[in-house]
Write an enzyme that holds these catalytic residues in place. Structure first.
Site, PDB file in Angstrom:
ATOM      1  N   SER A 108      41.546  33.203  33.003  1.00 21.44           N
ATOM      2  CA  SER A 108      41.503  34.471  33.731  1.00 21.44           C
ATOM      3  C   SER A 108      40.273  35.302  33.366  1.00 21.44           C
ATOM      4  CB  SER A 108      42.806  35.241  33.479  1.00 21.44           C
ATOM      5  OG  SER A 108      42.926  36.348  34.314  1.00 21.44           O
ATOM      6  N   ASP A 245      38.298  38.941  38.958  1.00 18.45           N
ATOM      7  CA  ASP A 245      38.110  38.422  37.607  1.00 18.45           C
ATOM      8  C   ASP A 245      37.892  36.911  37.706  1.00 18.45           C
ATOM      9  OD1 ASP A 245      40.706  37.897  38.415  1.00 18.45           O
ATOM     10  OD2 ASP A 245      41.547  38.020  36.405  1.00 18.45           O
TER      11      ASP A 245
END
Length: 452
Positions: A108, A245
């Site tokens: 992530s 992200d």
């Protein structure tokens, strides 16, 4: 120590997160998720289980995805390798092709040296805690070891990105014609699909942070570093900036003047628009206890109920699934639109946000004015007995005193960390000075009362 954290297995790639661990985890996943009525029915008909595997572009994703695919194929699972795609794309594809489960290799928003393994069940949903525990236990047990024709195949999922992009476009209530968008893809998984989809939806697109080299993911770009996006929006005179992200399950925005539009404001915009269209189930939004007081007040003003959960997208998802709610998320930009996704989807969220600009012919700043953001101060008090925070009466009396002084113009939250010996003191107030003053006052009481 538990292997699974709040979002799969995560750690330093080739540190604790090795190829051996990835292979064994995949084999155990095949054992646990290969059980059940549907799986048995497939086996009875001579069909093998099918899994989708995708990754973000960090360099360690190559050997980790290879290990996962080897573990699955050696367990008799047919693997569709979707290549580099966002986490929500992997979740969508699992449901779209009716795969038995899937695996996403990503850490992530973490730096490039980290990586992670996220496992999704049938339908593209995250695993409950008890299933993760069963998989962890199965890692030490016997594995499936078919031979000959029963060994799984690994093939390229050739139209994976196209399927996902078409799904995103089909979800839009309005085209994006006339809107100039700057996209920051964090040198991550959305670097290809996000610009393509925004352009196909009609937007004029300027792109930054879309040149992944395996090492630059999240490095000074993306939703955790918004300065470059704000500067580019101002430089090119764009209408809005959208930031993802590394695995594109988050979306934050900046307006034409470079001001940040956070997840709470995004949820406020979408909730009001969805209520107007009649698509906001029970006129309810789900958010965490960390969402700004301004979101509470804005929702109340528009006749929208706000349900609160513990911090973490999994808790938001649990509440949404339990009530069948259509919209939820976190201040960080992890927004879940359950009509179209089973997890947070930064590209989907960004598209729908810009679609509202085009539909209402308003700037993002005008749309965001539906909510007043109250100054929020967070202080981490370290070296304290966090488990006593709810039971210490003098501390709770201090909290009640501050709450009485704030009345309806502020909010207090004391929350213990899940991983460290610290207590988080959060105070919202009508002005920043008051928020700082109250937060420091309570932090000193926490330190005094709970010091180890």
């Amino acid at each position: 120590m538990a292997l699974f954290g709040t979002d799969g297995v995560r750690g330093l790639a080739n540190g604790p997160l090795t190829a051996d661990l990835a292979l064994t985890l995949a084999q155990a996943t095949a054992v646990v998720l290969g059980q059940g009525r549907i799986a048995e029915a497939r086996k009875a008909s001579g069909k093998r289980l099918t899994a989708v595997v995708a990754r973000d572009p960090r360099i360690s994703g190559h050997f980790l995805s290879a290990a996962v695919e080897a573990g699955l194929a050696s367990s008799g699972v047919d693997v569709l390798d979707a290549g580099t795609l966002p986490t929500p794309a992997a979740a969508f594809l699992i449901a779209d092709i009716d795969a038995d489960f899937g695996v996403m290799i990503s850490a992530s928003h973490n730096p490039a040296e980290d990586n992670g393994i996220k496992i999704f069940a049938r339908g593209g949903v995250k695993l409950p805690d008890d299933v993760e525990l069963r998989i962890e236990e199965a890692m030490a047990g016997p594995k499936l070891q078919p031979t000959g024709a029963e060994v799984g195949r690994v093939t390229r999922f050739s139209d994976a990105e196209d399927r996902y992009a078409m799904h995103l476009l089909a979800s839009l209530p309005h085209r994006l014609d006339g809107i100039h968008v700057v996209l920051d893809c964090a040198h991550g998984a959305a670097s290809g699909v996000s610009p393509e989809t925004f352009r196909n939806a009609g937007a004029k697109v300027t792109v930054i942070g879309a040149d992944p080299d395996g090492l630059n993911i999240n490095d000074g770009v993306g939703s955790t570093h918004l300065d470059k996006l704000a500067g580019e929006v101002i430089r090119v005179g764009a209408d809005v900036g959208i930031a993802h992200d590394g695995d594109a399950d988050r979306c934050l925005a900046v307006d034409a003047d470079g001001n940040v539009i956070d997840g709470d404001q995004i949820m406020a915009i979408l909730a009001v628009a969805m209520k107007e269209r009649g698509s906001l189930k029970d006129d309810t939004l789900v958010a965490t206890v960390m969402s700004n007081l301004g979101l509470h007040m804005a929702m109340k003003e528009h006749g929208i109920a706000l349900r609160q959960t513990a911090v973490g997208d999994r808790y938001v998802l649990e509440e949404m699934n339990a009530g069948g709610f259509a919209l939820g998320g976190e201040q960080s930009g992890h927004v879940i639109m359950s009509e179209f996704a089973t997890t947070g989807d930064g590209v989907l969220t960004g598209l729908h946000l810009v679609a509202e600009m085009a539909r209402q012919k308003k700037s993002i700043a005008e749309l965001a004015s539906v909510m007043t953001v109250y100054p929020q101060v967070l202080i981490n008090v370290k070296g304290v007995d966090k488990d006593r925070v709810a039971d210490d009466e003098p501390l709770q009396a201090a909290v009640r005193e501050v709450e009485a002084e704030l009345a309806d113009s502020g909010r207090v939250l004391l929350r213990k960390s899940g991983t460290e010996p610290l207590v988080r003191v959060m105070v919202e107030a009508a002005d920043a000075d008051s928020a700082h003053s109250y937060a420091e006052r309570l932090a000193s009481v926490v330190k005094e009362r709970l010091s180890l």
